[in-house]
Design an enzyme around this catalytic site. Structure first.
Site, PDB file in Angstrom:
ATOM      1  N   LYS A   9       0.848  -1.198   0.000  1.00  0.00           N
ATOM      2  CA  LYS A   9       0.000   0.000   0.000  1.00  0.00           C
ATOM      3  C   LYS A   9       0.879   1.242   0.000  1.00  0.00           C
ATOM      4  CE  LYS A   9      -2.143   1.681   3.720  1.00  0.00           C
ATOM      5  NZ  LYS A   9      -3.139   2.108   4.733  1.00  0.00           N
ATOM      6  N   SER A  25      -0.840   2.963 -17.521  1.00  0.00           N
ATOM      7  CA  SER A  25      -1.908   3.536 -16.719  1.00  0.00           C
ATOM      8  C   SER A  25      -1.491   4.248 -15.449  1.00  0.00           C
ATOM      9  CB  SER A  25      -2.931   2.462 -16.395  1.00  0.00           C
ATOM     10  OG  SER A  25      -3.632   2.151 -17.574  1.00  0.00           O
ATOM     11  N   TYR A  58      -2.696  -0.837 -14.031  1.00  0.00           N
ATOM     12  CA  TYR A  58      -1.417  -1.515 -13.815  1.00  0.00           C
ATOM     13  C   TYR A  58      -0.317  -0.489 -13.635  1.00  0.00           C
ATOM     14  CZ  TYR A  58      -0.735  -0.650 -18.821  1.00  0.00           C
ATOM     15  OH  TYR A  58      -0.629  -0.055 -20.047  1.00  0.00           O
TER      16      TYR A  58
END
Length: 132
Positions: A9, A25, A58
């Protein structure tokens, strides 16, 4: 049985730019990818704290030591420069290994995308959390 569990994270990262016409992306500084254990081309989930958008895409590598985190292509419509986001990657593991699993949790210094600390556990949420 296998379950999906948080692997990595990036907490409250700052979008540095958006590029509608760039292939890929979400570009992330190569050092941040390495520290988090997120691989190039790995599926990531992005949660935009400014507008509530949540989407999957991604990761691609951005230049090292730049702090770059950009939304590219169609993802560019999901946020804008200076938005705060949480970026997560998940993994499938055997349920019997859950108690041994330690995610990589990356925290940043004041909207700079400079790593402040790396943890492996989120504190237990207490009952006195203020609601929106």
């Amino acid at each position: 049985m296998k379950i999906n569990i948080l692997k990595s994270k990036l907490h409250r990262a700052t979008i540095t730019d958006v590029h509608l016409d760039y292939e890929g992306s979400c570009a992330i500084d190569a050092n941040i990818l390495q520290a988090s254990g997120i691989n190039e081309y790995e599926m990531i989930h992005i949660y935009n704290l400014n507008n509530g958008n949540r989407f999957s895409t991604y990761a691609i590598k951005a230049e090292k030591n730049t702090g770059v985190i950009t939304l590219n292509g169609a993802a560019a419509f999901k946020g804008k420069k200076n938005d705060l986001v949480i970026i997560c990657a998940y993994a499938q593991i055997k349920e019997s290994l859950v108690s041994k699993h330690k995610p990589k949790l990356i925290y940043f210094k004041n909207n700079s995308n400079q790593i402040d600390k790396i943890k492996s556990k989120i504190p237990i949420q207490k009952n006195n959390v203020i609601s929106l």
